[in-house]
Motif scaffolding. Structure first.
Motif, mmCIF file in Angstrom:
data_model
loop_
_atom_site.group_PDB
_atom_site.id
_atom_site.type_symbol
_atom_site.label_atom_id
_atom_site.label_comp_id
_atom_site.label_asym_id
_atom_site.label_seq_id
_atom_site.Cartn_x
_atom_site.Cartn_y
_atom_site.Cartn_z
ATOM 1 N N LEU A 71 8.106 -4.141 -1.808
ATOM 2 C CA LEU A 71 7.279 -3.460 -0.827
ATOM 3 C C LEU A 71 6.452 -4.445 -0.004
ATOM 4 N N LEU A 72 5.912 -5.465 -0.657
ATOM 5 C CA LEU A 72 5.168 -6.504 0.064
ATOM 6 C C LEU A 72 5.206 -7.792 -0.749
ATOM 7 N N SER A 73 4.890 -8.889 -0.106
ATOM 8 C CA SER A 73 4.851 -10.187 -0.779
ATOM 9 C C SER A 73 3.479 -10.816 -0.572
ATOM 10 N N ILE A 74 3.015 -11.507 -1.617
ATOM 11 C CA ILE A 74 1.719 -12.177 -1.627
ATOM 12 C C ILE A 74 1.950 -13.680 -1.555
ATOM 13 N N ASP A 75 1.014 -14.394 -0.964
ATOM 14 C CA ASP A 75 1.103 -15.853 -0.855
ATOM 15 C C ASP A 75 1.393 -16.449 -2.233
ATOM 16 N N ASP A 76 2.553 -17.132 -2.364
ATOM 17 C CA ASP A 76 3.020 -17.584 -3.678
ATOM 18 C C ASP A 76 2.959 -19.095 -3.863
ATOM 19 N N ARG A 77 2.271 -19.832 -2.999
ATOM 20 C CA ARG A 77 2.299 -21.295 -3.091
ATOM 21 C C ARG A 77 1.702 -21.804 -4.397
ATOM 22 N N ASP A 78 0.559 -21.274 -4.811
ATOM 23 C CA ASP A 78 -0.046 -21.710 -6.072
ATOM 24 C C ASP A 78 0.846 -21.379 -7.257
ATOM 25 N N TYR A 79 1.403 -20.170 -7.259
ATOM 26 C CA TYR A 79 2.214 -19.733 -8.396
ATOM 27 C C TYR A 79 3.566 -20.459 -8.435
ATOM 28 N N ARG A 80 4.083 -20.821 -7.264
ATOM 29 C CA ARG A 80 5.325 -21.582 -7.223
ATOM 30 C C ARG A 80 5.111 -22.978 -7.789
ATOM 31 N N GLY A 164 6.679 -13.805 -10.298
ATOM 32 C CA GLY A 164 7.313 -12.535 -9.940
ATOM 33 C C GLY A 164 6.323 -11.509 -9.424
ATOM 34 N N TYR A 165 5.057 -11.610 -9.859
ATOM 35 C CA TYR A 165 4.048 -10.667 -9.404
ATOM 36 C C TYR A 165 3.696 -10.862 -7.937
ATOM 37 N N THR A 166 4.132 -11.962 -7.329
ATOM 38 C CA THR A 166 3.879 -12.153 -5.908
ATOM 39 C C THR A 166 4.745 -11.227 -5.060
ATOM 40 N N LYS A 167 5.731 -10.598 -5.660
ATOM 41 C CA LYS A 167 6.556 -9.597 -4.986
ATOM 42 C C LYS A 167 6.235 -8.244 -5.619
ATOM 43 N N VAL A 168 5.543 -7.389 -4.869
ATOM 44 C CA VAL A 168 5.173 -6.060 -5.362
ATOM 45 C C VAL A 168 6.342 -5.119 -5.113
ATOM 46 N N THR A 169 6.847 -4.484 -6.168
ATOM 47 C CA THR A 169 8.032 -3.641 -6.076
ATOM 48 C C THR A 169 7.691 -2.192 -6.392
ATOM 49 N N SER A 170 8.594 -1.304 -6.012
ATOM 50 C CA SER A 170 8.406 0.120 -6.276
ATOM 51 C C SER A 170 8.874 0.437 -7.696
ATOM 52 N N PRO A 171 8.063 1.159 -8.478
ATOM 53 C CA PRO A 171 8.469 1.479 -9.850
ATOM 54 C C PRO A 171 9.439 2.651 -9.942
ATOM 55 N N ILE A 172 9.579 3.452 -8.858
ATOM 56 C CA ILE A 172 10.432 4.638 -8.888
ATOM 57 C C ILE A 172 11.176 4.771 -7.564
ATOM 58 N N ASP A 173 12.169 5.665 -7.547
ATOM 59 C CA ASP A 173 12.793 6.082 -6.302
ATOM 60 C C ASP A 173 11.905 7.139 -5.655
ATOM 61 N N GLY A 174 11.693 7.044 -4.343
ATOM 62 C CA GLY A 174 10.848 8.046 -3.696
ATOM 63 C C GLY A 174 10.548 7.687 -2.264
ATOM 64 N N ILE A 175 9.443 8.251 -1.774
ATOM 65 C CA ILE A 175 9.014 8.057 -0.392
ATOM 66 C C ILE A 175 7.597 7.497 -0.390
ATOM 67 N N ILE A 176 7.342 6.554 0.508
ATOM 68 C CA ILE A 176 5.990 6.019 0.680
ATOM 69 C C ILE A 176 5.159 7.071 1.409
ATOM 70 N N THR A 177 4.167 7.623 0.737
ATOM 71 C CA THR A 177 3.314 8.638 1.345
ATOM 72 C C THR A 177 1.976 8.078 1.814
ATOM 73 N N GLU A 178 1.630 6.888 1.350
ATOM 74 C CA GLU A 178 0.356 6.304 1.763
ATOM 75 C C GLU A 178 0.417 4.786 1.642
ATOM 76 N N LYS A 179 -0.077 4.093 2.663
ATOM 77 C CA LYS A 179 -0.162 2.631 2.665
ATOM 78 C C LYS A 179 -1.618 2.260 2.870
ATOM 79 N N LYS A 180 -2.185 1.472 1.935
ATOM 80 C CA LYS A 180 -3.613 1.179 1.948
ATOM 81 C C LYS A 180 -3.902 -0.303 2.146
ATOM 82 N N ILE A 181 -2.949 -1.075 2.650
ATOM 83 C CA ILE A 181 -3.119 -2.514 2.825
ATOM 84 C C ILE A 181 -2.527 -2.916 4.159
#
Length: 304
Positions: A71-80, A164-181
């Protein structure tokens, strides 16, 4: 008034071709109708496990997503960088373990040779004890290297997990009903980022009067009527909350309905429960006459 007296009386028009029905009281089900709200059976709030700047957002509200989709990716330079260091430490531990194994094997071979020489009276007890001590030291060193490898492997797994946490993934099949970021915002652990609804399964949540407590059972079939549909949807009671709200004297009942394609969370629905039997009058559906906001029937008297 004089003009009205001179007018001829109108004769009612003769109506023919109608079918008459005689209605009588019959025993019917006592239906208790209660309204509620349609909700997705599974609604998931997606959050981040780590803190970091949002670099990419790949979905918008209304997009359909699959389980595991990014769904989104976070800056991963430190974690890489941490992952790279953990991989190097793991490889170094592997090499150290192999060295310890070779030393252990050499110590075992040396000890066997010295033991045979001692049995032939060619060595003193002190010399044999010294070689035996070196063998024991090699064994302990091997165990230490094995423990170090396990720690390095655990650190590597942790680094991979955090990366791996730098890539936020969807836990289920469905529809995005709200985006807060938004792009460039700082994602914080536990802060909601998206809301994902499973559109494959919906339920109607209603509050029943306390007099139905103990009468509604899990698995009971209940017809559900929705404003956007012209026919009833077959529902089944999936959950009955046993506690009664002291303010409303009602308890929550959840009715699963599957996933019709035109259902959405927040829709208005009604469920009809059978409360027992009563006496009533039934008439054919086609005999009902609707004129604007008025609903009625024609009744033929004894004069036709």
């Amino acid at each position: 008034c004089a003009r009205e007296d001179k007018q001829a009386k109108q004769v009612p028009a003769q109506v023919s071709g109608l079918t008459l029905y005689e209605v009588r009281p019959v025993t019917i089900d006592d239906i208790y109708e209660v309204s509620g709200t349609i909700r997705a059976r599974t609604t998931t709030t997606v959050s981040s496990r780590i803190m970091g700047e949002v670099r990419e957002i790949y979905v918008r509200e209304g997009d359909r997503v699959r389980q595991g989709q990014v769904l989104l990716s976070i800056d991963d330079r430190d974690y890489r960088e941490r992952l790279s260091q953990a991989e190097e430490a793991y490889q170094e531990a592997l090499r150290a373990l192999e060295t310890a194994r070779q030393n252990k094997r050499l110590a075992d071979i040396t000890y066997e040779r010295y033991r045979r020489l001692y049995e032939e009276k060619a060595l003193t007890q002190q010399e044999l004890d010294q070689v035996e001590t070196q063998k024991e030291i090699a064994r302990l060193e091997l165990e230490r290297m094995e423990a170090m490898l396990r720690r390095a492997k655990a650190s590597l797994e942790e680094a991979r997990l955090m990366y791996g946490y730098t890539k936020v993934t969807s836990p289920i099949d469905g529809i995005i009903t709200e985006k807060k970021i938004e792009l460039g915002n700082m994602a914080m652990p536990g802060t909601p980022l998206f809301t994902v609804e499973d559109t494959g399964h919906f339920r109607l949540e209603v509050y029943l009067d306390e007099r139905f407590s103990g009468k509604v059972k899990k698995g009971m079939s209940v017809p559900v009527y929705i404003e956007t549909k012209r026919e009833a949807v077959n529902g089944r009671v999936s959950e009955v909350v046993p506690s009664v709200d002291p303010m409303t004297r009602s308890f929550l009942v959840k009715i699963d309905m599957g996933g019709p394609s035109d259902l959405r969370s927040g829709l208005y629905g009604k469920a009809r429960f059978t409360a027992g039997k009563k006496t009533g009058i039934l008439i054919p559906q086609r005999a009902i006459v609707r004129r604007g906001q008025l609903t009625g029937v024609y009744v033929v008297d004894d004069k036709g």
